[in-house]
Motif scaffolding. Structure first.
Motif, PDB file in Angstrom:
ATOM      1  N   PRO A 121       0.826  -1.219   0.000  1.00 52.14           N
ATOM      2  CA  PRO A 121       0.000   0.000   0.000  1.00 52.14           C
ATOM      3  C   PRO A 121       0.854   1.261   0.000  1.00 52.14           C
ATOM      4  O   PRO A 121       1.915   1.312   0.627  1.00 52.14           O
ATOM      5  N   VAL A 167      -7.879   2.069   2.633  1.00 51.04           N
ATOM      6  CA  VAL A 167      -7.790   1.066   3.696  1.00 51.04           C
ATOM      7  C   VAL A 167      -8.671  -0.137   3.392  1.00 51.04           C
ATOM      8  O   VAL A 167      -8.305  -1.289   3.659  1.00 51.04           O
ATOM      9  N   PHE A 201      -4.313   4.878   3.677  1.00 47.06           N
ATOM     10  CA  PHE A 201      -3.249   4.223   4.428  1.00 47.06           C
ATOM     11  C   PHE A 201      -2.469   5.219   5.287  1.00 47.06           C
ATOM     12  O   PHE A 201      -2.024   4.895   6.392  1.00 47.06           O
ATOM     13  N   TRP A 211      -8.160   4.669  11.198  1.00 46.01           N
ATOM     14  CA  TRP A 211      -8.841   4.061  10.057  1.00 46.01           C
ATOM     15  C   TRP A 211     -10.310   3.814  10.401  1.00 46.01           C
ATOM     16  O   TRP A 211     -10.626   3.074  11.345  1.00 46.01           O
ATOM     17  N   LYS A 241       0.626  -1.050  10.454  1.00 49.88           N
ATOM     18  CA  LYS A 241      -0.292  -0.661   9.384  1.00 49.88           C
ATOM     19  C   LYS A 241      -0.199  -1.625   8.201  1.00 49.88           C
ATOM     20  O   LYS A 241      -1.221  -2.037   7.646  1.00 49.88           O
ATOM     21  N   TRP A 300      -3.325  -3.811   7.190  1.00 42.72           N
ATOM     22  CA  TRP A 300      -3.838  -3.598   5.832  1.00 42.72           C
ATOM     23  C   TRP A 300      -3.948  -4.923   5.092  1.00 42.72           C
ATOM     24  O   TRP A 300      -4.921  -5.164   4.366  1.00 42.72           O
ATOM     25  N   ASN A 330      -7.238  -6.725   3.467  1.00 43.18           N
ATOM     26  CA  ASN A 330      -7.347  -6.730   2.011  1.00 43.18           C
ATOM     27  C   ASN A 330      -6.821  -7.978   1.315  1.00 43.18           C
ATOM     28  O   ASN A 330      -7.166  -8.202   0.157  1.00 43.18           O
TER      29      ASN A 330
END
Length: 719
Positions: free
Chosen positions: A20, A26, A44, A49, A79, A83, A87
């Motif tokens: 990312p 996000v 990001f 978030w 992060k 993330w 995802n």
């Protein structure tokens, strides 16, 4: 705000994912709610978030991930990791966690309740990159958990988050990867910590019988007796509020209605004549000095004019009418609902009361629906208008809705939108009435919206997208409902207050567990007494519970398991104390009781569904009835079984018990009941006025019972 290094610094990107960048969304690879404003989605680079757009359950609270709470040196790595959790579309099998792709809510809970503590500890050990973690450091982490006396459940969560971080190592940049070797050499968590953690044990406390009985009784009173008065008053109050300055402002219309000269006078005359003909007084209010005066705010709202009408010559008609002034401004009609033959209120509903009464009515509907359907709290709170249908051919009332727990795709990952149940809940008519009341109470598509009054709109800038009431809101509503009922009982000197069951605060989640208990322990008790419920045992379980995918049969099985173990403990103690057992199944009874004690004593169930599997064990097939004990063998049972013979939850039908069944045994406790029944029959047989047919029937039955008693006592004497 955290800014990542240029993407090429992290090396080759693993297949199936990406690194990312600062502007990367996000929730890039998550399904989003249709009303989502994509321009407001978190990026990001943000340190907080907002993930609400990917949460479809309307009753969930606002959910955000606050990376500002993560130590700065590990924030970027955290992060990247989170993330990927959000995802990366492939599932990752992690010990201590389920194999499918984690739901957004699950990730948020893991972040707050586990990962955050792990990262804080690592930062305290001067770890700045995950690749610096060693096996010795992880061993020290275990020692720290023990030394800090972290609760066992929290220890398991924090260990699981270390395993999960390792499980995702190959889709993170190399500096952000834990070492190749599995943490703690892959040892089971239960071997790493003293004691055993039962993560799936149901700790939900059922509601005590007296409390549940009064809760249901008063809820039914609200729906059947009070609702019409509340609905009419609430509708009129909404109409009047729309005619106020505040109501117009909330509707986006600040213009006051204008009348030409003489137009308002006929309306006011008609209003006063209507009050006079109906024997009512002018709406009143008290000034700061205590003086009773006309409530011009209420008069203006009724006439749909500005409050400044009080300063016009037309207003003199009010003074000249000589009508008395009431203590309050009323809405609706005179109270028609009755409580024990008397009006349920001493006077009409006041203008300021409908919002509170509407919330109480909504809470009563929740109690009825949640308890008498067996649905989970979230499933009830996500119900929508039109969810009830009546099947004319079968006479069944069906309730349709979404379920979220267990709704999974072909890969086993959660379907965030939930799914409609393939088999609707089968409910009783009072549930359908409660739904009908809610559909009249407000215009929202959801039966339990956060705000019943439509003019109370969502605050500007609010992050939560769901419009349904939250679990916490329902819990507060339940407390307010109990307070209102008990205050009324005290004011009226009534004895039917809702008692505290001494098991903690009332929560919506407790109704489902309570229903399972009542169906198992009181199949003809509370439900039947309250609403003349007449379903058979199987229909009670399947009608309330739905199919096994609903999870409710597992809760019922768990209650059944507990009940049978309690009975077995009593049976074993009785045998130890010398209790005699007679009947064709006496030897089998003694064997099963003693063997079951050895087999199940001290056993802990890690999942409720295990109870359903264990109920099929032959040793547990002992069912106590009135004056008899069934040592069930489905193949030789003479009665009509409840359920299929191969169903682990099959039980005998005590109402269809046959005297010559080879599955019968009789304990000393059973014989005590038989003796009481024989004494009752002896009085009838000795009555010369008894009808001949009844006399002969009872004489024959008395002879049969005496034979049973004599055989049992001969066996006891011959031991």
């Amino acid at each position: 705000m955290t800014t990542p290094a240029p993407l090429d610094v992290w090396g080759e990107i693993p297949e199936g994912t990406q690194w990312p960048g600062p502007e990367t969304l996000v929730l890039l690879n998550r399904d989003l709610r249709p009303e989502t404003d994509r321009s407001r989605l978190s990026r990001f680079r943000d340190d907080r978030w907002d993930v609400n757009a990917a949460i479809f359950e309307d009753h969930y609270p606002s959910t955000t991930l606050n990376f500002a709470a993560i130590p700065a040196e590990l924030r970027l790595a955290a992060k990247f990791y989170v993330w990927q959790l959000l995802n990366y579309t492939e599932s990752r099998r992690v010990r201590g966690a389920r194999g499918q792709r984690s739901a957004v809510v699950t990730i948020a809970r893991a972040f707050t309740n586990g990962l955050q503590f792990v990262l804080e500890w690592l930062a305290a050990q001067e770890v700045t990159q995950f690749c610096q973690v060693t096996q010795d450091l992880l061993d020290n982490y275990l020692v720290a958990l023990k030394d800090e006396e972290v609760p066992l459940a929290s220890c398991y969560r924090r260990i699981t988050e270390v395993r999960r971080l390792w499980g995702y190592r190959d889709i993170l940049p190399p500096p952000m990867r834990l070492p190749d070797a599995p943490p703690w050499a892959g040892e089971d968590t239960q071997d790493l910590l003293p004691g055993r953690h039962v993560d799936r044990q149901n700790r939900t406390r059922r509601i005590g019988e007296p409390t549940m009985q009064m809760l249901l009784l008063w809820s039914i009173r609200f729906v059947e007796d009070f609702s019409e008065d509340i609905l009419i008053a609430h509708a009129e109050r909404l109409m009047l509020h729309a005619n106020t300055t505040d109501g117009r402002r909330r509707a986006g219309n600040n213009r006051q209605p204008r009348y030409r000269s003489g137009e308002l006078r006929p309306k006011l005359i008609a209003y006063l004549e209507n009050l006079r003909e109906s024997g009512e007084a002018l709406p009143g209010t008290r000034t700061v000095t205590g003086e009773l005066v006309v409530s011009w705010r209420h008069v203006a709202a009724t006439l749909n004019c500005a409050e400044s009408v009080r300063h016009t010559t037309t207003a003199r008609l009010v003074e000249e009418s000589c009508l008395p002034i009431s203590e309050f401004a009323y809405v609706g009609r005179p109270v028609s609902g009755l409580l024990d033959g008397l009006p349920w209120r001493p006077d009409r509903i006041h203008y300021d009361e409908p919002p509170r009464l509407a919330r109480l009515l909504s809470t009563a509907c929740f109690i009825i629906i949640a308890y008498l359907s067996g649905a989970r709290v979230g499933e009830v709170l996500n119900l929508r208008r039109g969810c009830i249908t009546h099947h004319a051919d079968t006479g069944l009332w069906l309730m349709e809705g979404l379920y979220f727990k267990g709704a999974a795709d072909k890969d086993g990952s959660k379907i965030p939108e939930g799914e409609f149940r393939h088999d609707p809940w089968v409910v009783v008519e009072i549930v359908a009435r409660a739904v009908g009341v809610l559909e009249r109470l407000h215009p929202s598509p959801l039966l339990f919206p956060t705000r019943i009054e439509a003019y109370l709109k969502r605050p500007q800038g609010g992050k939560r997208l769901g419009e349904a009431r939250q679990d916490g809101d329902i819990n507060k509503d339940l407390a307010a409902f109990v307070t209102w009922v008990n205050t009324e009982c005290e004011r009226r000197g009534r004895a039917d207050r809702i008692p505290d069951d001494g098991r903690g605060r009332l929560k919506g989640s407790r109704f489902r567990r309570t229903l399972a208990w009542f169906i198992r322990r009181r199949p003809r008790g509370l439900v039947a007494a309250s609403i003349q419920y007449g379903h058979a045992h199987t229909r009670m379980l399947q009608g309330y519970a739905g199919t096994y995918e609903s999870g409710f049969p597992d809760e019922y099985a768990f209650e059944d398991w507990l009940h049978r173990l309690e009975c077995l403990a009593d049976d074993e103690q009785a045998l130890t104390d010398g209790e005699h057992v007679s009947g064709p199944a006496a030897d089998t009874y003694r064997y099963r009781v003693n063997a079951a004690s050895r087999e199940f004593g001290g056993r802990v169930l890690t999942k409720e569904r295990h109870a359903r599997d264990l109920l099929g064990n032959t040793l547990l097939q002992i069912h106590h009835g009135e004056g008899m004990t069934c040592v069930l063998n489905p193949a030789t049972a003479a009665c009509q079984l409840r359920g299929d013979a191969d169903d682990p939850q099959v039980t005998p039908d005590h109402d269809d018990c046959r005297p010559k069944c080879v599955n019968l045994a009789r304990t000393d406790r059973d014989i005590e009941y038989v003796k009481r029944r024989a004494a009752e029959l002896a009085e009838i047989v000795a009555d010369p006025l008894a009808p001949p047919v009844r006399h002969e029937r009872e004489r024959h039955e008395l002879g049969r019972l005496k034979t049973i008693i004599e055989a049992h006592e001969r066996g006891a004497a011959g031991r």
